[in-house]
Scaffold this active site. Sequence first.
Site, PDB file in Angstrom:
ATOM      1  N   LYS A  61      13.233  18.353 -10.737  1.00  0.00           N
ATOM      2  CA  LYS A  61      12.189  18.169 -11.999  1.00  0.00           C
ATOM      3  C   LYS A  61      11.281  19.682 -11.991  1.00  0.00           C
ATOM      4  O   LYS A  61      10.854  19.639 -10.875  1.00  0.00           O
ATOM      5  CB  LYS A  61      11.420  17.114 -12.021  1.00  0.00           C
ATOM      6  N   ARG A 115       2.688  14.760 -22.663  1.00  0.00           N
ATOM      7  CA  ARG A 115       1.563  14.330 -22.316  1.00  0.00           C
ATOM      8  C   ARG A 115       0.375  14.081 -23.316  1.00  0.00           C
ATOM      9  O   ARG A 115      -0.331  13.504 -23.096  1.00  0.00           O
ATOM     10  CB  ARG A 115       1.038  15.910 -21.304  1.00  0.00           C
ATOM     11  N   LYS A 135       0.845  21.020 -11.889  1.00  0.00           N
ATOM     12  CA  LYS A 135       1.743  20.260 -11.133  1.00  0.00           C
ATOM     13  C   LYS A 135       2.847  21.105 -10.215  1.00  0.00           C
ATOM     14  O   LYS A 135       3.823  20.648  -9.978  1.00  0.00           O
ATOM     15  CB  LYS A 135       2.583  19.504 -11.989  1.00  0.00           C
ATOM     16  N   GLU A 187      17.176  19.547  -3.237  1.00  0.00           N
ATOM     17  CA  GLU A 187      16.425  18.309  -3.496  1.00  0.00           C
ATOM     18  C   GLU A 187      17.193  17.263  -3.991  1.00  0.00           C
ATOM     19  O   GLU A 187      16.958  15.948  -3.462  1.00  0.00           O
ATOM     20  CB  GLU A 187      15.587  18.523  -4.953  1.00  0.00           C
ATOM     21  N   LYS A 196      15.975  17.902 -15.012  1.00  0.00           N
ATOM     22  CA  LYS A 196      14.647  17.784 -15.917  1.00  0.00           C
ATOM     23  C   LYS A 196      13.966  19.235 -15.964  1.00  0.00           C
ATOM     24  O   LYS A 196      13.560  19.404 -14.999  1.00  0.00           O
ATOM     25  CB  LYS A 196      13.906  16.600 -16.010  1.00  0.00           C
ATOM     26  N   SER A 211      10.411  16.255 -24.125  1.00  0.00           N
ATOM     27  CA  SER A 211       9.737  16.400 -25.574  1.00  0.00           C
ATOM     28  C   SER A 211       9.682  17.727 -26.108  1.00  0.00           C
ATOM     29  O   SER A 211       9.667  17.639 -27.316  1.00  0.00           O
ATOM     30  CB  SER A 211       8.114  15.819 -25.184  1.00  0.00           C
ATOM     31  N   TYR A 245      15.211  11.634 -27.083  1.00  0.00           N
ATOM     32  CA  TYR A 245      14.494  10.932 -28.115  1.00  0.00           C
ATOM     33  C   TYR A 245      15.363  10.740 -29.152  1.00  0.00           C
ATOM     34  O   TYR A 245      15.051  10.187 -30.223  1.00  0.00           O
ATOM     35  CB  TYR A 245      13.049  11.528 -28.434  1.00  0.00           C
TER      36      TYR A 245
HETATM   37  C1  PBG Z   1       5.612  11.961 -15.438  1.00  0.00           C
HETATM   38  C2  PBG Z   1       6.468  12.281 -16.842  1.00  0.00           C
HETATM   39  C3  PBG Z   1       6.555  13.296 -17.545  1.00  0.00           C
HETATM   40  C4  PBG Z   1       7.889  13.257 -18.333  1.00  0.00           C
HETATM   41  C5  PBG Z   1       8.522  12.116 -17.727  1.00  0.00           C
HETATM   42  N1  PBG Z   1       7.846  11.503 -16.810  1.00  0.00           N
HETATM   43  C6  PBG Z   1       5.481  14.482 -17.466  1.00  0.00           C
HETATM   44  C7  PBG Z   1       5.300  15.243 -16.377  1.00  0.00           C
HETATM   45  O1  PBG Z   1       5.728  15.336 -15.465  1.00  0.00           O
HETATM   46  O2  PBG Z   1       4.050  15.890 -16.720  1.00  0.00           O
HETATM   47  C8  PBG Z   1       8.046  14.275 -19.324  1.00  0.00           C
HETATM   48  C9  PBG Z   1       8.930  13.916 -20.305  1.00  0.00           C
HETATM   49  C10 PBG Z   1       8.894  14.641 -21.605  1.00  0.00           C
HETATM   50  O3  PBG Z   1       8.421  15.788 -21.771  1.00  0.00           O
HETATM   51  O4  PBG Z   1       9.856  14.483 -22.496  1.00  0.00           O
HETATM   52  N2  PBG Z   1       5.743  11.770 -14.349  1.00  0.00           N
END
Ligand code: PBG
Length: 332
Positions: free
Chosen positions: A204, A214, A226, A242, A257, A283, A322
Amino acid sequence: MSQKLNLPVRPRRNRKSAAVRGLVRETTLSPSDLIYPLFIHEDAEDVAIESMPGCHRWSLKGLVEEVGRAHEVGVRAVVFFPKIEDSLKTPHGEECFNPDGLVPRAIKAVKAVYPDIAVITDVALDPYNSDGHDGIVQSDESGELRILNDETVAILCRQALCHAEAGADIVSPSDMMDGRIGAIREALDEGNFEEVGILSYAVKYASAYYGPFRGALDSAPKAGDKKTYQMDPANSREALREADLDISEGADMVMVKPAGPYLDVISFVRDSVDVPVAAYQVSGEYLMIKSAAKDGWLDEEKVAMESLLGIKRAGADMILTYFAKDVAARLS
Ligand code: PBG
């Protein structure tokens, strides 16, 4: 003078009709490949999410109805993301393992009506944590933020166990703490949940493409970013490190991701591991297609389909998107 070229090899012959193209097609998308992410909240109303047109924050009743509509077109897997009320957010996010919390009730509500749906849950603290980080935050005098790894893992184990007790089929740690897969596997096994699977967000990235998500959950970090736990977008060797670690700790499936901007990573991970690989069309990827289509600049249906086909072709066995319900409806 003849215009005819002397061409014994003509690749176009394999594209001459829909029937022939069907025969030679290498990659197909099916509703059973798709995982539908759904936002939920405590209200009795379903609310359209401004930052993600076409998505809603569902009430529990609305959630079950939406899962029903997805089920009808062949979607068989969903993942829940809760918007937690501010009054329930704490530095350690204890609400995440409340057995009467929003997520456990959502799992039970969906499973009661659709037992054949695979319910996947997100394991991380960011919706529950007053700091908006995936782990527990400690700030020192200089204001420097530290995300505490091992203390966070202990809470994630309780969260995963709480989801398993409510009936989740698969828990999906998205927090990127070290060692959480092994610890969660052990906690699940000790709780006699050896049948509950783990889909690890192994790879990720610290991505700006998560912005609309968010916004949808009001879960953006209150301070800092993050980057001390999510991966640097510049790296791909680290992806394998990982993924390998998570698999050795007991992950049943691993995820990359975001998806679209990281097709090379999906392909590399697919070639290197022997567990199923998921990819998350996040998203921001969704919103880019939606916004371009809104003004008629892109054909949403076709571009959504092509984007997912590309992710599948790169090597993803399953895709979180989505678009899941809409695409499944067109496929079925
Ligand atoms: C949080 C999480 C996130 C997403 C899925 N789980 C956001 C982040 O890590 O800040 C993002 C999903 C998306 O953007 O569609 N643990």
